[in-house]
Design an enzyme around this catalytic site. Structure first.
Site, mmCIF file in Angstrom:
data_model
loop_
_atom_site.group_PDB
_atom_site.id
_atom_site.type_symbol
_atom_site.label_atom_id
_atom_site.label_comp_id
_atom_site.label_asym_id
_atom_site.label_seq_id
_atom_site.Cartn_x
_atom_site.Cartn_y
_atom_site.Cartn_z
ATOM 1 N N ARG A 1 0.856 -1.189 0.000
ATOM 2 C CA ARG A 1 0.000 0.000 0.000
ATOM 3 C C ARG A 1 0.887 1.233 0.000
ATOM 4 O O ARG A 1 1.936 1.263 0.669
ATOM 5 C CB ARG A 1 -0.904 0.039 1.240
ATOM 6 C CG ARG A 1 -2.089 -0.896 1.217
ATOM 7 C CD ARG A 1 -3.147 -0.493 0.182
ATOM 8 N NE ARG A 1 -4.308 -1.384 0.209
ATOM 9 C CZ ARG A 1 -4.432 -2.488 -0.538
ATOM 10 N NH1 ARG A 1 -3.480 -2.837 -1.385
ATOM 11 N NH2 ARG A 1 -5.520 -3.232 -0.437
ATOM 12 N N GLU B 1 -4.148 6.990 -4.595
ATOM 13 C CA GLU B 1 -4.695 6.357 -5.797
ATOM 14 C C GLU B 1 -6.127 6.829 -6.033
ATOM 15 O O GLU B 1 -6.870 6.977 -5.070
ATOM 16 C CB GLU B 1 -4.678 4.827 -5.632
ATOM 17 C CG GLU B 1 -3.282 4.272 -5.583
ATOM 18 C CD GLU B 1 -3.259 2.757 -5.335
ATOM 19 O OE1 GLU B 1 -4.271 2.087 -5.585
ATOM 20 O OE2 GLU B 1 -2.219 2.276 -4.890
ATOM 21 N N HIS C 1 -1.609 -0.306 -9.750
ATOM 22 C CA HIS C 1 -2.185 -1.278 -8.818
ATOM 23 C C HIS C 1 -2.629 -2.564 -9.537
ATOM 24 O O HIS C 1 -3.815 -2.887 -9.582
ATOM 25 C CB HIS C 1 -3.362 -0.643 -8.044
ATOM 26 C CG HIS C 1 -3.690 -1.368 -6.769
ATOM 27 N ND1 HIS C 1 -3.998 -0.717 -5.600
ATOM 28 C CD2 HIS C 1 -3.761 -2.693 -6.475
ATOM 29 C CE1 HIS C 1 -4.251 -1.602 -4.647
ATOM 30 N NE2 HIS C 1 -4.101 -2.811 -5.163
HETATM 31 C C1 8YV Z 1 -6.985 -5.589 -5.226
HETATM 32 C C2 8YV Z 1 -5.342 -5.600 -3.232
HETATM 33 O O1 8YV Z 1 -6.580 -4.747 -6.260
HETATM 34 O O2 8YV Z 1 -6.385 -7.385 -2.182
HETATM 35 C C3 8YV Z 1 -5.739 -6.381 -2.049
HETATM 36 O O3 8YV Z 1 -5.405 -5.977 -0.926
HETATM 37 O O4 8YV Z 1 -4.700 -4.610 -3.136
HETATM 38 C C4 8YV Z 1 -5.724 -6.087 -4.602
HETATM 39 O O5 8YV Z 1 -5.821 -7.452 -4.624
HETATM 40 C C5 8YV Z 1 -7.982 -4.889 -4.389
HETATM 41 O O6 8YV Z 1 -7.768 -4.944 -3.050
HETATM 42 C C6 8YV Z 1 -9.360 -5.385 -4.595
HETATM 43 O O7 8YV Z 1 -10.223 -4.817 -3.656
#
Ligand code: 8YV
Length: 331
Positions: A243, A272, A293
């Protein structure tokens, strides 16, 4: 039979998942691939039995406070739950689930891709053959990057994804170092020949590559602060597929601009979908590879994630503990 739960799904999901959700639930699918607006989210939590948000939805305490009596479950389509105030949900008796494991390997793959792409100048090289495709030809001193084998990799956060990164990196010939709240099992450490650093500061100062693989929590906000980034060697690289807010992005940008860090591979950003234009500029110069992402963005992974969401919802309404329940104490 029993009334099907009203499940509001915030984003468009793979067809196979939407079809299954329609069969099993009173599913309110989002046919437009656009995040729900704040009023739409409020309407959803007032009415629904289950909300299925994604990383692009902020399910904060203010929103949860407006939840209706039906809302029993927030089944996140995603692993990270930093988009959800899990404690606020728990206080209202709302269970939260996520989708762990199924995106571990894909995210670790993308981490390796960035770890290779930046030092080996992959995007710079690819750009030579794009556009007019003019290439002056091979030269012994042209487009030289740095090897990654034999280098020291420091993993910040040795959970599922960090461990999967370590396995790959070991096969690529890097030595594995890690910082984590607690040491991993001796068998895991042995298998990876991994060195534990209790002090993040000390690890940062000695690594060639740092990979961020911890969750975003209040405790990890700007974990890689300006002070800590300054401990790193000017030849070092940073990779982040976790993140954006785990790194002080402004500080990182300044260090990259002034050559105090060699480069960065970033799949995630602090604000983002906005990306700091200075990072984009650095990417144009090849010091940085930035991706929008995409760490877990495989069709197989998205279907697996959808299936996990379905299993969590079904298990919950069958009166059992959903397999991927997120406890507030773990956040
Ligand atoms: C997805 C992610 O893009 O799962 C996560 O924490 O960052 C990614 O897999 C996103 O979260 C889907 O909500």
């Amino acid at each position: 039979g029993r009334k099907k739960p009203l499940v509001v799904i915030s984003r468009k999901l793979p067809d196979a998942i939407e079809t299954r959700m329609r069969e099993l639930f009173d599913a309110r699918l989002n046919v437009y691939d656009k995040a729900l607006t704040q009023p739409e989210l409020v309407a959803a939590v007032r009415e629904a039995d289950v909300l299925v948000p994604t990383v692009t939805d902020r399910i904060d305490a203010a929103l949860i406070a407006q939840a209706g009596p039906n809302l029993k479950l927030i089944a996140n389509f995603g692993n990270g739950v930093d988009n959800i105030d899990v404690a606020a949900a728990a206080a209202k008796g709302i269970v939260v689930t996520n989708t762990p494991n199924v995106l571990t390997e894909d995210t670790a793959d993308m981490t390796m891709a960035l770890m290779l792409a930046v030092p080996r100048r992959l995007t710079e090289g690819a750009a030579v053959l794009q556009g007019d495709g003019k290439w002056a030809g091979w030269s012994p001193t042209w487009m030289l990057g740095h090897r990654i084998w034999g280098k020291r990799l420091g993993i910040v956060g040795m959970g599922r994804i960090g461990t999967a990164v370590a396995r790959r990196a070991k096969a690529f010939g890097l030595s594995i170092h890690y910082h984590n709240r607690r040491r991993v099992a001796p068998a895991t450490e042995d298998a990876l020949e991994a060195t534990y650093w209790e002090s993040l500061d000390q690890m940062l100062a000695r690594m060639d590559i740092i990979s961020v693989n911890c969750p975003s929590t209040p405790a990890t906000f700007h974990l890689l602060s300006a002070r800590r980034l300054a401990l790193m060697q000017p030849t070092a690289y940073v990779v982040n597929t976790a993140r954006g807010d785990i790194i002080d992005e402004d500080a990182l940008v300044k260090m990259l601009e002034s050559g105090k860090l060699a480069g960065a591979g970033l799949d995630v950003f602090q604000h983002e979908p906005a990306v700091n234009p200075r990072l984009v500029k650095l990417a144009g110069k090849g010091r940085v590879v930035i991706l929008p992402h995409m760490g877990s963005a495989t069709i197989e992974g998205r279907i697996d994630m959808g299936e996990k969401v379905i299993i969590n919802i079904r298990t919950f309404f069958d009166g059992h503990r959903p397999p991927d329940r997120v406890l507030p104490s773990r956040v």
